[in-house]
Motif scaffolding. Structure first.
Motif, short mmCIF file in Angstrom:
data_model
loop_
_atom_site.label_atom_id
_atom_site.label_comp_id
_atom_site.label_asym_id
_atom_site.label_seq_id
_atom_site.Cartn_x
_atom_site.Cartn_y
_atom_site.Cartn_z
N PRO A 28 10.09 -52.35 76.65
CA PRO A 28 8.84 -51.59 76.85
C PRO A 28 8.22 -51.89 78.21
CG PRO A 28 8.82 -52.69 74.71
CD PRO A 28 10.06 -53.15 75.42
N GLN A 29 8.45 -53.10 78.72
CA GLN A 29 7.86 -53.52 80.00
C GLN A 29 8.35 -52.68 81.17
OE1 GLN A 29 9.51 -55.28 77.73
NE2 GLN A 29 9.22 -57.50 77.92
N HIS A 84 5.76 -47.28 82.35
CA HIS A 84 4.30 -47.19 82.31
C HIS A 84 3.86 -46.60 80.96
CE1 HIS A 84 0.28 -45.76 83.47
NE2 HIS A 84 0.33 -46.71 84.39
N ALA A 85 2.66 -46.95 80.53
CA ALA A 85 2.14 -46.45 79.25
C ALA A 85 2.16 -44.92 79.19
CB ALA A 85 0.72 -46.97 79.02
N TRP A 100 5.63 -43.71 78.21
CA TRP A 100 5.94 -43.89 76.79
C TRP A 100 5.19 -42.86 75.95
CZ3 TRP A 100 10.22 -46.06 76.16
CH2 TRP A 100 10.59 -47.25 76.79
N LEU A 109 4.87 -49.50 72.02
CA LEU A 109 5.38 -49.32 73.39
C LEU A 109 4.24 -49.36 74.40
CD1 LEU A 109 8.04 -46.54 72.68
CD2 LEU A 109 8.49 -48.88 73.45
N VAL A 110 3.15 -48.68 74.09
CA VAL A 110 2.01 -48.64 75.01
C VAL A 110 1.43 -50.05 75.18
CG1 VAL A 110 -0.36 -47.80 75.26
CG2 VAL A 110 1.48 -46.21 74.65
N SER A 135 3.74 -52.02 77.47
CA SER A 135 4.27 -51.32 78.64
C SER A 135 4.02 -52.11 79.91
CB SER A 135 3.61 -49.94 78.74
OG SER A 135 2.22 -50.10 78.88
N THR A 191 6.09 -51.11 87.58
CA THR A 191 7.23 -50.21 87.47
C THR A 191 7.34 -49.31 88.69
OG1 THR A 191 5.83 -48.69 86.23
CG2 THR A 191 7.21 -50.16 84.95
N THR A 198 5.06 -43.83 88.83
CA THR A 198 5.15 -43.54 87.41
C THR A 198 5.22 -42.05 87.15
OG1 THR A 198 2.75 -43.57 87.29
CG2 THR A 198 3.88 -45.62 86.78
#
Lengths: 126, 156
Positions: free
Chosen positions: B46-47, B50-51, B54, B83-84, B87, B92, B95
């Motif tokens: 998940p990292q 970006h939120a 997801w 996931l959020v 995240s 990342t 995005t």
């Protein structure tokens, strides 16, 4: 004592819910209103139906062996119950994957007859 | 006297060293995510997205990169929340794509492109690799969250 009975009842409900591969054949045949044909199931499983994939693209045309996802290459354990005791034991899982995989290979859901045929073939594999 | 001091020190050093390296990208435990998101491919960390990415991905699972990955609504919401919550933020890199839509692929993020600049188009297409999304083909310990140089082996 009351507690023991509750626990026993809970265990019984859980095990009563677990399905066997045969249960699915019975269910799909009943829904289709006709007997299944393993031969038709084999043909259905191994031929493309207009799409990019057939069932065999990921599960191989001999589903007693392990397959690989056609796009991601991830290993998939055998689909035939004779080779994998975990298969066809959970209705939610079976329904979910029939829905998804039929959509991906046929662009529609599978009919009860098609599912019964596939079950008959998978059950016949040794 | 010495071993008594050395042992706790060693424990302290390993605990300090681990999160920073080997399992920087280890996937936090979550049964629903493991069951629903690691059947067709490895469990992507998940990292690494970006939120917003997801959220966008979890909004349409029936057309998920050309596959039907649809699940029941309760699970969909639970996994999206997971996931959020885990995240990656700005780490990342970019995005969004040129049209301003959230990127859906880890393999399209600036961070991924930068780390894999030296890999040729021909290498990505090898039968033993198939797709840049097949992390485990090269990162032999990816399932444990380890993408370290030492555990990379590019297949022929």
């Amino acid at each position: 004592m009351r507690h023991l009975l509750v626990i026993a009842a809970a265990i019984f409900t859980v095990s009563a819910h677990a399905e066997t591969p045969r249960d699915f054949l019975t269910r799909f045949e009943k829904e289709a209103g006709a007997a299944a044909s393993a031969e038709r199931g084999a043909r259905f499983f191994t031929t493309k139906q207009g799409g990019e994939w057939s069932c065999a693209s990921c599960h191989t045309d001999k589903p007693t062996q392990a397959g690989r996802h056609a796009k991601t290459d991830k290993a998939i354990t055998p689909l035939a119950p004779a080779a994998n005791a975990e298969r066809f034991t959970d209705a939610a899982k079976v329904d979910k994957w029939f829905r998804r995989n039929c959509n991906d290979t046929l662009n529609r859901v599978c009919s009860a007859q098609e599912k019964a045929d596939v079950m008959a073939w998978l059950l016949a594999l040794r | 006297m010495k071993p008594i001091i050395a042992a706790p020190l060693l424990v302290l050093l390993t605990t300090l060293a681990l999160p920073a390296h080997a399992d920087r990208y280890s996937v936090p435990k979550n049964a629903a995510f493991e069951e629903e998101c690691a059947s067709c491919h490895m469990a992507y960390p998940p990292q690494m997205l970006h939120a917003d990415s997801w959220r966008a991905m979890m909004g349409d699972l029936s057309r998920h990169f050309g596959s039907d990955a649809s699940i029941d609504e309760k699970r969909r919401v639970a996994i999206a929340d997971f996931l959020v919550a885990n995240s990656g933020g700005r780490k990342t890199g970019n995005t969004r794509d040129a049209q301003g839509r959230p990127l859906l692929r880890i393999t399209e993020t600036a961070r991924f492109e930068k780390k894999h600049r030296e890999i040729s188009a021909a290498t990505w297409k090898r039968a033993s690799i198939k797709s840049p999304a097949n992390c485990t083909a090269c990162h032999t310990q990816a399932a444990a969250g380890d993408y370290d140089d030492r555990s990379i082996k590019i297949p022929k």
